[in-house]
Design a protein around this motif. Sequence first.
Motif, mmCIF file in Angstrom:
data_model
loop_
_atom_site.group_PDB
_atom_site.id
_atom_site.type_symbol
_atom_site.label_atom_id
_atom_site.label_comp_id
_atom_site.label_asym_id
_atom_site.label_seq_id
_atom_site.Cartn_x
_atom_site.Cartn_y
_atom_site.Cartn_z
ATOM 1 N N ALA A 293 38.418 41.531 46.731
ATOM 2 C CA ALA A 293 39.619 42.224 47.594
ATOM 3 C C ALA A 293 40.244 43.400 46.654
ATOM 4 O O ALA A 293 40.568 44.358 47.141
ATOM 5 C CB ALA A 293 40.303 41.289 48.051
ATOM 6 N N PHE A 294 40.430 42.818 45.363
ATOM 7 C CA PHE A 294 41.313 43.816 44.879
ATOM 8 C C PHE A 294 40.430 45.100 44.202
ATOM 9 O O PHE A 294 40.873 46.179 44.414
ATOM 10 C CB PHE A 294 41.911 43.164 43.347
ATOM 11 C CG PHE A 294 42.256 44.414 42.098
ATOM 12 C CD1 PHE A 294 43.543 44.858 42.451
ATOM 13 C CD2 PHE A 294 41.410 44.498 41.096
ATOM 14 C CE1 PHE A 294 43.889 45.753 41.323
ATOM 15 C CE2 PHE A 294 41.969 45.454 40.215
ATOM 16 C CZ PHE A 294 42.805 46.013 40.157
ATOM 17 N N PHE B 253 48.433 42.827 40.496
ATOM 18 C CA PHE B 253 47.327 41.539 40.506
ATOM 19 C C PHE B 253 47.609 40.908 39.306
ATOM 20 O O PHE B 253 47.212 39.564 39.126
ATOM 21 C CB PHE B 253 46.114 42.392 40.635
ATOM 22 C CG PHE B 253 44.784 41.621 40.653
ATOM 23 C CD1 PHE B 253 44.422 40.739 41.815
ATOM 24 C CD2 PHE B 253 44.146 41.181 39.449
ATOM 25 C CE1 PHE B 253 43.338 40.103 42.014
ATOM 26 C CE2 PHE B 253 43.063 40.343 39.825
ATOM 27 C CZ PHE B 253 42.647 39.789 40.670
ATOM 28 N N SER C 172 50.355 38.216 39.106
ATOM 29 C CA SER C 172 50.225 37.179 40.010
ATOM 30 C C SER C 172 49.210 36.353 39.435
ATOM 31 O O SER C 172 49.358 34.991 39.457
ATOM 32 C CB SER C 172 49.711 37.666 41.436
ATOM 33 O OG SER C 172 49.242 36.697 42.236
ATOM 34 N N VAL D 210 42.598 32.821 39.239
ATOM 35 C CA VAL D 210 42.044 34.014 40.213
ATOM 36 C C VAL D 210 40.819 33.542 40.765
ATOM 37 O O VAL D 210 39.883 33.238 40.220
ATOM 38 C CB VAL D 210 41.632 35.212 39.578
ATOM 39 C CG1 VAL D 210 40.848 36.432 40.193
ATOM 40 C CG2 VAL D 210 43.122 35.936 38.828
ATOM 41 N N THR D 211 40.791 33.688 42.202
ATOM 42 C CA THR D 211 39.332 33.334 42.568
ATOM 43 C C THR D 211 38.543 34.604 43.053
ATOM 44 O O THR D 211 38.989 35.940 42.989
ATOM 45 C CB THR D 211 39.823 32.858 44.374
ATOM 46 O OG1 THR D 211 40.320 33.844 45.207
ATOM 47 C CG2 THR D 211 40.711 31.762 44.420
ATOM 48 N N GLU E 100 39.830 36.965 45.872
ATOM 49 C CA GLU E 100 40.690 37.550 45.368
ATOM 50 C C GLU E 100 40.698 39.038 44.555
ATOM 51 O O GLU E 100 40.814 39.942 44.674
ATOM 52 C CB GLU E 100 41.837 36.994 44.840
ATOM 53 C CG GLU E 100 42.442 35.950 45.529
ATOM 54 C CD GLU E 100 43.552 34.831 44.775
ATOM 55 O OE1 GLU E 100 44.436 34.532 45.387
ATOM 56 O OE2 GLU E 100 43.145 34.677 43.390
#
Length: 562
Positions: free
Chosen positions: A198-199, A181, A184, A191-192, A195
């Motif tokens: 979700a992580f 993560f 990325s 980073v949204t 996202e």
Amino acid sequence: KIQRNPAMSINMSTFVSKSPQFRRDQLAFHSKSKSKSPLPVRTTRDNKTTPQNKDDVFKDINDFFTSSYSVAKNINVKAHQKAVIICDGAFVSFYKDGKRVDRAPIRDDKYEGYKSISHLPLTIYVIFLNYIAGKIDFPKKEVQELISKTKKIELQQLVDRFHEPAKIKINLHVVSQSLKFLESALKNETVTKVELLAFCRDMVPAIKENLMSAVTSTVELCHKEVCKFKATLTEESWNDVRVMLMGPHMPRKGNTHTQYFSRLLNVPEEEDHKLIYCEGTEDEEAAMDILATNVTDTEAGCAFFGDPDTLHSDVLSVAARAYLDKVFKQSSASVGIVQLYTIIGDDFGNLLRARNALVGSVQVPDLICLPEGLVTETHLEKLTQMAEEFKAYVACGMLTCDSSHLILVDPTGQVILDVSETTGPLCCDTRVGKVSLLNKWPLSQEEADSIKNQNPDLVIMPIGISFPREGDQNGLLGVARAISSRFECAVIIVNSVSERSTIHFSELIEESVSVIVDKNGHILAKGIPCDFSFEIATILQAPLLSPIDQSDGYCPHLINSH
């Protein structure tokens, strides 16, 4: 003026230190003013100034109390230090007769590993928290640093720390997914919120596994050390053991070791005598001082109030609640009438039927009104328990061996109003307004004036009659309106159908049913005729002092519970 200005204190002090002439002038000024200055003054509420007497006798008494209390509690606590356990979550210490005899860690390498790996996803969240909220730019430096630290966690280190294949796999998943993560995010430099969430959700199963493993580890270590200590004590000393838990505010509720010692000692988690949570305390000496305070306040509470818990909370709490009830009255409150068939002497049966009606209602009112004859003084505590259970005021007519009493119980189970045939009408302040209990109508001029002068918001009249008396216009409704008109307040008359009734049901008509009217005499709620041969409870609820129906019809918020 210069000394009192915080914004100027640094610059001016520098200036003064470099300016001998200024310093001499300043000292001269203070020397002159000091010789002529009166005593310091204190401004009072009416802006008058009074000298502040340095020999304040009231302050002297309070200071003497403080010092005397400190000496007394430190001597007094020695009798309660035969066995003391102090736990801060990382270590557990054991004391005998006020001296520490052992101290042992209750967190091992596995525990620290579970904690550290679980903190990794949380660290990622807090790094990006303000970024996704638009408060900061992309935290590139922090992301790079965390990537560097995470890459240092190698597989062999996980094997050496956790041993078990299942636990190694779980923590390897956390490390690899966290690294993925972060890399990325760094590559895209964005980073949204979707996202990030979700992580976080993907990490939950692994974190929960680590939490369970960490709890198992620390509790087992703690229990092992406690058992060793217990083996050195006599049964009497163990039964008198005190446990002091030290920790910050957030983990206080449901604290792991609070739960452990609660089960071990068979006391409630919020118990404040044998098991004490010292919030914000960081050293054992401070914890022992809290124990000394606890023991002394327990004994003082028993001596003054007959209650060991009175001084374990703000001693002003009861007075504050009473005063604030006067200041912050509810603009509206729901009130309920429980009209039911009462059997004199069958307190349990009467209360059970009333309770069933309340349990079956859509909403429990702020004030519950029960009829006369529901309970006798023998089972008054059952009525107070009902008030505590439903967190509501309860008004009721209670029979004693020689007379009838009207009582009002507050939501804490305390009787705050007791009206008998000899005391006459009384008023008291509650959260629903100033309440008065009436045990008769009409009143003498003196009694009526007494109530009028207290300006009640609500008059309650629990009765036990089954027919309108001579001269009562429109039955109990007429009585309620007469009382309302006399005192300009809302009125509740709650009637019971009891075994003392001597007339046939056909005569028990609307004139005898319970009723609530507002200060203008408008019906807020009205009961229905009940055959006393049936066990029927009727609850009516209506906003206090706020009419819901201007007609004389039945209240639309009628709830029947059978």
